[in-house]
Write a protein that holds these residues in place. Sequence first.
Motif, PDB file in Angstrom:
ATOM      1  N   MET B 105     -12.931  -9.484  -0.262  1.00  0.00           N
ATOM      2  CA  MET B 105     -13.513 -10.295   0.805  1.00  0.00           C
ATOM      3  C   MET B 105     -14.680  -9.559   1.450  1.00  0.00           C
ATOM      4  O   MET B 105     -15.720 -10.139   1.747  1.00  0.00           O
ATOM      5  CB  MET B 105     -12.476 -10.592   1.891  1.00  0.00           C
ATOM      6  CG  MET B 105     -11.759 -11.892   1.710  1.00  0.00           C
ATOM      7  SD  MET B 105     -12.873 -13.291   1.623  1.00  0.00           S
ATOM      8  CE  MET B 105     -12.865 -13.848   3.283  1.00  0.00           C
ATOM      9  N   VAL B 106     -14.501  -8.266   1.670  1.00  0.00           N
ATOM     10  CA  VAL B 106     -15.553  -7.478   2.306  1.00  0.00           C
ATOM     11  C   VAL B 106     -16.788  -7.475   1.418  1.00  0.00           C
ATOM     12  O   VAL B 106     -17.912  -7.633   1.889  1.00  0.00           O
ATOM     13  CB  VAL B 106     -15.065  -6.043   2.586  1.00  0.00           C
ATOM     14  CG1 VAL B 106     -16.211  -5.170   3.063  1.00  0.00           C
ATOM     15  CG2 VAL B 106     -13.967  -6.049   3.630  1.00  0.00           C
ATOM     16  N   GLU B 107     -16.558  -7.310   0.120  1.00  0.00           N
ATOM     17  CA  GLU B 107     -17.680  -7.332  -0.820  1.00  0.00           C
ATOM     18  C   GLU B 107     -18.416  -8.662  -0.776  1.00  0.00           C
ATOM     19  O   GLU B 107     -19.644  -8.724  -0.772  1.00  0.00           O
ATOM     20  CB  GLU B 107     -17.171  -7.103  -2.249  1.00  0.00           C
ATOM     21  CG  GLU B 107     -16.782  -5.678  -2.538  1.00  0.00           C
ATOM     22  CD  GLU B 107     -17.935  -4.726  -2.346  1.00  0.00           C
ATOM     23  OE1 GLU B 107     -19.008  -4.941  -2.939  1.00  0.00           O
ATOM     24  OE2 GLU B 107     -17.780  -3.753  -1.591  1.00  0.00           O
ATOM     25  N   LYS B 108     -17.594  -9.723  -0.743  1.00  0.00           N
ATOM     26  CA  LYS B 108     -18.184 -11.064  -0.697  1.00  0.00           C
ATOM     27  C   LYS B 108     -19.032 -11.219   0.552  1.00  0.00           C
ATOM     28  O   LYS B 108     -20.149 -11.733   0.504  1.00  0.00           O
ATOM     29  CB  LYS B 108     -17.037 -12.069  -0.699  1.00  0.00           C
ATOM     30  CG  LYS B 108     -17.468 -13.484  -0.767  1.00  0.00           C
ATOM     31  CD  LYS B 108     -16.255 -14.376  -0.935  1.00  0.00           C
ATOM     32  CE  LYS B 108     -16.695 -15.800  -0.693  1.00  0.00           C
ATOM     33  NZ  LYS B 108     -15.706 -16.760  -0.923  1.00  0.00           N
ATOM     34  N   ARG B 109     -18.496 -10.753   1.691  1.00  0.00           N
ATOM     35  CA  ARG B 109     -19.246 -10.866   2.933  1.00  0.00           C
ATOM     36  C   ARG B 109     -20.540 -10.079   2.862  1.00  0.00           C
ATOM     37  O   ARG B 109     -21.589 -10.545   3.307  1.00  0.00           O
ATOM     38  CB  ARG B 109     -18.411 -10.358   4.099  1.00  0.00           C
ATOM     39  CG  ARG B 109     -17.486 -11.412   4.635  1.00  0.00           C
ATOM     40  CD  ARG B 109     -16.955 -11.070   5.986  1.00  0.00           C
ATOM     41  NE  ARG B 109     -16.135 -12.153   6.483  1.00  0.00           N
ATOM     42  CZ  ARG B 109     -15.388 -12.065   7.568  1.00  0.00           C
ATOM     43  NH1 ARG B 109     -15.364 -10.942   8.254  1.00  0.00           N
ATOM     44  NH2 ARG B 109     -14.664 -13.099   7.952  1.00  0.00           N
ATOM     45  N   LYS B 110     -20.459  -8.893   2.288  1.00  0.00           N
ATOM     46  CA  LYS B 110     -21.676  -8.079   2.142  1.00  0.00           C
ATOM     47  C   LYS B 110     -22.761  -8.886   1.445  1.00  0.00           C
ATOM     48  O   LYS B 110     -23.899  -8.975   1.895  1.00  0.00           O
ATOM     49  CB  LYS B 110     -21.363  -6.828   1.305  1.00  0.00           C
ATOM     50  CG  LYS B 110     -21.119  -5.594   2.131  1.00  0.00           C
ATOM     51  CD  LYS B 110     -20.694  -4.418   1.284  1.00  0.00           C
ATOM     52  CE  LYS B 110     -21.823  -3.883   0.433  1.00  0.00           C
ATOM     53  NZ  LYS B 110     -21.374  -2.718  -0.361  1.00  0.00           N
ATOM     54  N   ARG B 111     -22.369  -9.480   0.311  1.00  0.00           N
ATOM     55  CA  ARG B 111     -23.343 -10.222  -0.490  1.00  0.00           C
ATOM     56  C   ARG B 111     -23.911 -11.384   0.307  1.00  0.00           C
ATOM     57  O   ARG B 111     -25.120 -11.578   0.373  1.00  0.00           O
ATOM     58  CB  ARG B 111     -22.678 -10.770  -1.745  1.00  0.00           C
ATOM     59  CG  ARG B 111     -22.491  -9.765  -2.852  1.00  0.00           C
ATOM     60  CD  ARG B 111     -22.206 -10.477  -4.143  1.00  0.00           C
ATOM     61  NE  ARG B 111     -20.941 -11.179  -4.118  1.00  0.00           N
ATOM     62  CZ  ARG B 111     -19.791 -10.677  -4.526  1.00  0.00           C
ATOM     63  NH1 ARG B 111     -19.744  -9.442  -4.992  1.00  0.00           N
ATOM     64  NH2 ARG B 111     -18.688 -11.382  -4.481  1.00  0.00           N
ATOM     65  N   MET B 112     -22.988 -12.156   0.895  1.00  0.00           N
ATOM     66  CA  MET B 112     -23.441 -13.387   1.535  1.00  0.00           C
ATOM     67  C   MET B 112     -24.234 -13.100   2.808  1.00  0.00           C
ATOM     68  O   MET B 112     -25.196 -13.808   3.106  1.00  0.00           O
ATOM     69  CB  MET B 112     -22.245 -14.300   1.823  1.00  0.00           C
ATOM     70  CG  MET B 112     -21.641 -14.850   0.536  1.00  0.00           C
ATOM     71  SD  MET B 112     -20.288 -16.001   0.784  1.00  0.00           S
ATOM     72  CE  MET B 112     -21.148 -17.556   0.834  1.00  0.00           C
ATOM     73  N   LEU B 113     -23.867 -12.065   3.539  1.00  0.00           N
ATOM     74  CA  LEU B 113     -24.628 -11.731   4.751  1.00  0.00           C
ATOM     75  C   LEU B 113     -26.021 -11.255   4.379  1.00  0.00           C
ATOM     76  O   LEU B 113     -27.001 -11.533   5.080  1.00  0.00           O
ATOM     77  CB  LEU B 113     -23.886 -10.666   5.568  1.00  0.00           C
ATOM     78  CG  LEU B 113     -22.618 -11.147   6.280  1.00  0.00           C
ATOM     79  CD1 LEU B 113     -21.882  -9.984   6.922  1.00  0.00           C
ATOM     80  CD2 LEU B 113     -22.944 -12.185   7.339  1.00  0.00           C
ATOM     81  N   GLN B 114     -26.106 -10.551   3.267  1.00  0.00           N
ATOM     82  CA  GLN B 114     -27.422 -10.099   2.824  1.00  0.00           C
ATOM     83  C   GLN B 114     -28.301 -11.300   2.500  1.00  0.00           C
ATOM     84  O   GLN B 114     -29.469 -11.359   2.894  1.00  0.00           O
ATOM     85  CB  GLN B 114     -27.264  -9.202   1.594  1.00  0.00           C
ATOM     86  CG  GLN B 114     -28.580  -8.640   1.107  1.00  0.00           C
ATOM     87  CD  GLN B 114     -28.382  -7.631   0.004  1.00  0.00           C
ATOM     88  OE1 GLN B 114     -27.873  -6.539   0.224  1.00  0.00           O
ATOM     89  NE2 GLN B 114     -28.771  -8.006  -1.199  1.00  0.00           N
ATOM     90  N   THR B 115     -27.713 -12.250   1.753  1.00  0.00           N
ATOM     91  CA  THR B 115     -28.474 -13.462   1.425  1.00  0.00           C
ATOM     92  C   THR B 115     -28.923 -14.168   2.695  1.00  0.00           C
ATOM     93  O   THR B 115     -30.070 -14.633   2.788  1.00  0.00           O
ATOM     94  CB  THR B 115     -27.586 -14.407   0.599  1.00  0.00           C
ATOM     95  OG1 THR B 115     -26.951 -13.661  -0.413  1.00  0.00           O
ATOM     96  CG2 THR B 115     -28.408 -15.512  -0.013  1.00  0.00           C
ATOM     97  N   PHE B 116     -28.008 -14.234   3.674  1.00  0.00           N
ATOM     98  CA  PHE B 116     -28.320 -14.885   4.941  1.00  0.00           C
ATOM     99  C   PHE B 116     -29.556 -14.263   5.594  1.00  0.00           C
ATOM    100  O   PHE B 116     -30.514 -14.960   5.947  1.00  0.00           O
ATOM    101  CB  PHE B 116     -27.105 -14.775   5.861  1.00  0.00           C
ATOM    102  CG  PHE B 116     -27.395 -15.060   7.303  1.00  0.00           C
ATOM    103  CD1 PHE B 116     -27.370 -14.053   8.258  1.00  0.00           C
ATOM    104  CD2 PHE B 116     -27.693 -16.343   7.719  1.00  0.00           C
ATOM    105  CE1 PHE B 116     -27.625 -14.317   9.585  1.00  0.00           C
ATOM    106  CE2 PHE B 116     -27.956 -16.617   9.052  1.00  0.00           C
ATOM    107  CZ  PHE B 116     -27.923 -15.605   9.991  1.00  0.00           C
TER     108      PHE B 116
END
Lengths: 455, 498
Positions: B105-116
């Motif tokens: 989940m943390v990895e996913k958040r990292k990716r998606m927050l970066q995209t954001f």
Amino acid sequence: MAQLTDSQFNVQWDILQSSDNGLLDPLNEMSNEPAILSSQNCFTESSHIDIDISDKKSNFSNDSNSSSSSSVNIPQIIVKVKEPRKETEQQSTFISYLVESQNKKVRRRFQDFVWLHNVLYIHFPACFVPPLPDKHRLEYVKGDRFSADFTEKRRISLERFIQRIARHPILGKAEFFIMFLESSEFNDASSRALREGQETMMDTIGDSLLNAFSKIRKPDARFIEMKEHSDLMEQNLDMLQKTLLRTNKRYEDLCKDYQEFTASLSGLSDMEPAFQSFLIPLIAGLNEYTKHMNQLRLEDEKWQIEIQDYMAYYHTVKDVLKLRDQKQLDFEELSDYLVSITEDKIKFGENSGVASYITDKLNEVRGADADKIKRERLNKMDERVKEIQEAIDQSLHISTGFSDQIRKEDTFFNNNKSTEMYDVLKTYTDAKSVQVWRNVVQALEGGQDIDPNFL
Amino acid sequence: MSNRNSLKPTCDCAIDRALHRDENYIFITGAQKQSDSPSGKSYIAYYIRIGVNDIETKRRYSEFESFRKALTLLHPALIVPPIPEKHSLVDYAALQTRVKDDLPMVEKRKRMLQTFLNRVAKHPELGKDHVFHRFLESGGSWSDVLHSPPLSTLPKNPLQMVISKQPDVQAHTFNAVLSSNLIPTPSAAYQLKNPDPRFEESEKFTFRIANYMSNNLDKSQRKVIRRLGELANDYAELGAVYNGFSLNETGAVANAIEKVGQAVDASYTETGQMVTSLEGEFAEPIQEHAQFAQIIKQVLKFRHMKHAQVEMIENTLNNKKDTLDNLLRMENEAKRLEEAMTRERTIGANAVNVDEINQTEDENPYRTMSNSSSSTVRLDRPSSSGNWSGGPMKVISAVGHTLQNIIDVNPEATRRNQIGMSKDAMGVLQEALDITKPDLAAISTELQADLDRFQTEKIQDMRDMLIAYAKIHIRYCQKVLYYYSKLDMITNILLIEP
């Protein structure tokens, strides 16, 4: 006379000892002389085969070293089972299969294969007769027994069955088999042969002392190893089968999921026309991919059937091993019997004791030649015992020697072939999948530079 | 430094330069568990870096959330990119872990927050917002930003704010005019009298597609990925079985079985790899676009409300105008009468019941006024008997008039009061209309431009996603093919040897 008896006696003991050795090391003996299946043997009335197995000995004594140099001397009998066809005869409908051998082509139905199996099983109890495919009762109940899927699976199993028999040095030359392959008046001939077979079987049972509960005195390490190996194989195959079943089911579900996803994409392209230019090639690609996945799945199912057949094969092996154990039991019992006879004979020949004196006198009165009678009796006993021993020995030699060898050779070849077949087909379908996806990417990227990595 | 009103000219701060002049990409380089105090609860801090510069800061998820909310309040008419969703209660119940302990989940958040962050940077308006820059500033405390303008002066209701640049009006902040009680607040159910056809279409379409994305597409693609994961595990087990099997065999057979086992093991690895890639390159973008559809729904709704607001202001204004006209007319009539009366009094001949005249005169304005549908026009005289006729009504109106005459000592003063109030209200309403009408036009234009820009971006994104999907499958097939063809060679060798 005493000397005669003594020497005779000595000879008897020698025979006993040598046959004892023979029990422990049938293989060594065989390396020196070919085993001959004599016509006196109750196994088969018709065949008299000289089989030279000397060069095959190397296979099972140097197993670990023979990986690259093992010879596969398989008689090249090419038999195929193909073209299943629905036929109606009198009141019944059934599927018939074309059995094609080097010389002839005949049509046979499943019942005929069953007959072949049974007759070989009865007449060659020492050989590992390959198993038949399952009767698949469920399909009969459901009424699916004429479906293309079912007949194809059965055809494959039947072809394997026939090929294994063809490759077998003994079974492949059996008259029954040849009759099966070539006879045009099959049905009359088959019922005749079956009757004969059954009669012969009666004789053999009468002779052996079946004692299921006693254990053999000298268990042979080789056969124990064989039995353990079979057990192990069965376990492994069972686990393999279960895992394969689960994996295949999952793969089937995956195919369905891909189809649902493709449908979703179609819906999306209907809603957003702007996407159509690239959604459509992807959808086409996915459809192709799913098709290939289904093909792969069918191949996996065939592999599963192979595994199942193998498990049945190992059941057969275990049965033959049990039979062998019984034969050894018989042998041991007969050896004991031999010992007791010999002791009797000794007592008989010693002429000491009142009883024998009186018997001698009585015989003299009768006018019979006591010695001659004695000698005759002794001889008869000896002959009897010798016969029995030889019969047992031979059966042991043959069953262990051949069966062991054949099993190894068969395993090797079959595993090889199955693995190869499995993978060749998997490769083939995988190759097609890659091409499909390449096309999709090319379509998607359109006029832009195509990534060189994927060309 | 604080340019709260202007959007087009940039603040030219260091961050802005780094982002736009140098065109740097924003990276989230790491995620670390930390806590503010030794006994405090721990949280995950995401480290943000711009390009290869030293500009680096760290923010936690709640700050991202707060930042995004601020952006939506500052720019209610713009499409603000989504952030990964909060862990819902259902997820807590199912997984029984907090996000901070759940590595994937943390990895996913990292990716998606970066995209954001990068999407915000790329946006022509949002990227230039100084609040955004302050979010990215190293060492900047986010609560400071929250409590200073412009965020501190935002109204609760974005409809009370001006968005476009207008003379003498500050945008993106609390606007006194619009917040007055006189300005009507549209309800969600308000039907536009003159709806804008372009946006009507957009609204319908967006609603449909938002539904479809979340319920249909996202679900089915997730199923595929989940099933692939399960298949990977099956392959792992199968490989182990084959390997065990090979140990019990000898010679060439063992070799062959072992190789099959290895190929199956490779399948397991590759399938697992495919799942990870699909998650990052396909599943997450789909999720993002499903969220985008919802965001667009919200933005369109805002514009709809703004339009409703303008219409309602206009209505109210017109009503007030009518009221005023009537009142003025009444005033004139009254003046005329007074003059007439004064003249006649001096003449002194016919005594007229001034009160009667006043009363009858007074009745009429009530009648016309009560006919108007405006609910905000309130008068002291509750009588609305104008439309009715008949005996009982005459009694009521007589009673009413008597009461009024008792209460209202000076109808003229009241009337003058009312005229004054109406004039004031009209002044406010007119000012509001002058602000909101052009604002609406600006919003509509801006929104349409943003929708168009987004549509282009969406097509590009979709295309990239689908190509990624295809490529991932190719890679997978190629790798598996490679392992199985190695097998093929070996078994061929075994057969060929005499």
